[in-house]
Structures are given as C-alpha cells and as structure tokens.
Design an enzyme around this catalytic site. Sequence first.
Site, PDB file in Angstrom:
ATOM      1  N   ALA A  72      -7.213  -6.134   1.389  1.00 40.76           N
ATOM      2  CA  ALA A  72      -6.821  -7.458   1.871  1.00 40.76           C
ATOM      3  C   ALA A  72      -7.993  -8.097   2.593  1.00 40.76           C
ATOM      4  CB  ALA A  72      -5.621  -7.365   2.815  1.00 40.76           C
ATOM      5  N   TYR A 111       0.939  -4.153   0.934  1.00 38.90           N
ATOM      6  CA  TYR A 111       1.118  -4.251   2.383  1.00 38.90           C
ATOM      7  C   TYR A 111       1.007  -5.701   2.848  1.00 38.90           C
ATOM      8  CZ  TYR A 111       0.291   0.704   1.870  1.00 38.90           C
ATOM      9  OH  TYR A 111       0.367   2.008   1.454  1.00 38.90           O
ATOM     10  N   TYR A 141      -4.416 -16.845   7.855  1.00 38.01           N
ATOM     11  CA  TYR A 141      -4.262 -15.457   7.407  1.00 38.01           C
ATOM     12  C   TYR A 141      -2.802 -15.158   7.099  1.00 38.01           C
ATOM     13  CZ  TYR A 141      -3.601 -10.416   7.883  1.00 38.01           C
ATOM     14  OH  TYR A 141      -3.203  -9.117   7.689  1.00 38.01           O
TER      15      TYR A 141
END
Length: 320
Positions: A72, A111, A141
């Site tokens: 990520a 995730y 984010y």
Amino acid sequence: MLNETAARPHILLIGANGQVGWELRRTLAPLGQLIAASLDGAWGPRVDLADPRAISKLVRESAPDVVVNAAAYTAVDKAEEEGELARRINAEAPGLLGDLLHGRGVPMVHYSTDFVFSGMFSDEPERPYRENDAPEPLNLYGETKLGGEQALMATGANAIILRTSWVYGVRGSNFLRTMLRLFDERKELRIVDDQIGAPTWSRMLAEVTAQILYRILRGDLDPERVKGIYHATNGGQTSWFDFARAILDISGRRCRLLPIPTREYPAPARRPAYSVLDNTKLRETFGLALPDWQISLRQCLEDLGFCGNQVESDRLFEKS
C-alpha cells in the site's frame, strides 16, 4: 484443500518487504508454495502496484491459488501531495487484482485502515466502529484506501478485507521504531494525547491472516460465503501518548513525555480523533480474537530483548 498428497497451493504475497509482509512471509510459508513479490524484488518477483501491466503480468505468471495484498501507499501526510500515486496503488490496484482473480474464484486477503472513518459520532456516544458504519475519511490516504475497498468488492472476487489500525512492528516505518530511536536521541518528547485508537502488532495481523487462509485451503470455510470486510485489531484502546509511555516503561528507557493536543502538532493530513474498531464480526465468523494491545506490545518488545533493561537497539534500525 490441504492434504499430504495434493500439490502445494501457490500463495502470492504482494508487499513482502513491508512490516506486515515481512511477518506474512513467516506465517504463510507453511501453507503452500510462497511467491513473495515486492517493489524491489528482494524475495521474489518485482511488482509496482502503480503499473497495471506489471500487476497483470505477475498474476498471469504466478498463477496463484491464493493472493495476499500487503502492499500500500502508507505515507499519510505525503499522500496529500501525491494523490494520484496513492490512488493508483491504494484504490485502483486492488480493483484490478479483483478483476483478475474473480473469474478463477481465487481467494484474496487485502488490508485497509481505520482512517476510512472520521472519528466523529453525530448521533450517539463514541463506540468502536462496526463494519457497516458509514465511512467518512478525513484525508486523502483514507479516501484512497476506501476506494480500494469499494473497487475490490465491486469485482465480486472472493476477497476478505481486513481493516486494521496503528500497525507497528520491527520492520518499516512505524510508531514503535520511531519512539525507540527518539528515546535515545532526546531527553523530552511531546506526544499527542487526544487521538484514540488500538495499536496492532504486525505479527498478530499476519497470524490472523494465516489462520483464515489455512481454514479456507483445508476446505473448512467457503471463500464465497466469508468474503467481505472485517475489523482486525488488537484489543483495547489508548492514545498515542499512553502508547509511547508503555513503550518507554517496557523498554526501560529514560525520556520525559509531555501530553499535547493535536492542535499543537499540525500535520498536512487530518487524523480521526477516535478510530477504535469493533472486532466482533471477525470473532464470530472465524473464532479469532487478538489479545489486548498491551500484551502484544510486551511480547513484541520482549522478543527484541527489551525486558525492562537497557539493550543495544541498532539492530532494530538496520535497513529494511
């Protein structure tokens, strides 16, 4: 199915060099033939999640039976400036992975984050967030991670999305490593005391993942029936200040800690003041519950040799 005569399933791990990925390399290895992909290719294939062609090539060539995406864009403040890159990695890549896997019925674990929530309850007292609570991210984010959840779920893939929070461990950039370094460098630290969450050890998250996938590969769980969003954090809750104080106490370091409000520590990206997640669904579906955050923190630090005594910490900060 896992049995003595069946071929070992191919498990594609993306993000093998991150703080969760590093732990997953250990917990997933007994389940099958692990293909550990990362941006630098240190442990296996190279892959850049900002490049759709690279993702397609990786899935095609690895022919996985299971995919775990632990990669990520996690630089919360920098994401405010690099929004396009964060979107490609956090929002678009999970959707592409879902599209590539959906037709084959391949289960996937992905995730996400507590930052999909605002931390503000308008009609009721603060309580841990449930999976069906309306997300309302405060920063870019969080927006991109929410976009990844939505894109992945929209593909219909057999995806299990684990939302977690305040992840720390012995690898990568995280609060634990930062505090241990700063305790050696400074005599006094000012730590935010009005943001509440649940610190989660990366190893605990990796072990939860392995337990779920073990049962799927054994045939005990139908991936089509258990797909969806789950919250997976250590138990309890705390502030960043009290988290830092616990690290200080267990590690036996010396440093003066001063609690401060968020307004005295300005940052480009807003953070939720309260982002504790409710783990009930994870426990009821999989029979799994992570221990209280203080227990895991002590286990993590004791594994590193911190048992209330001063020890050398250079090994914690070697290049990941």
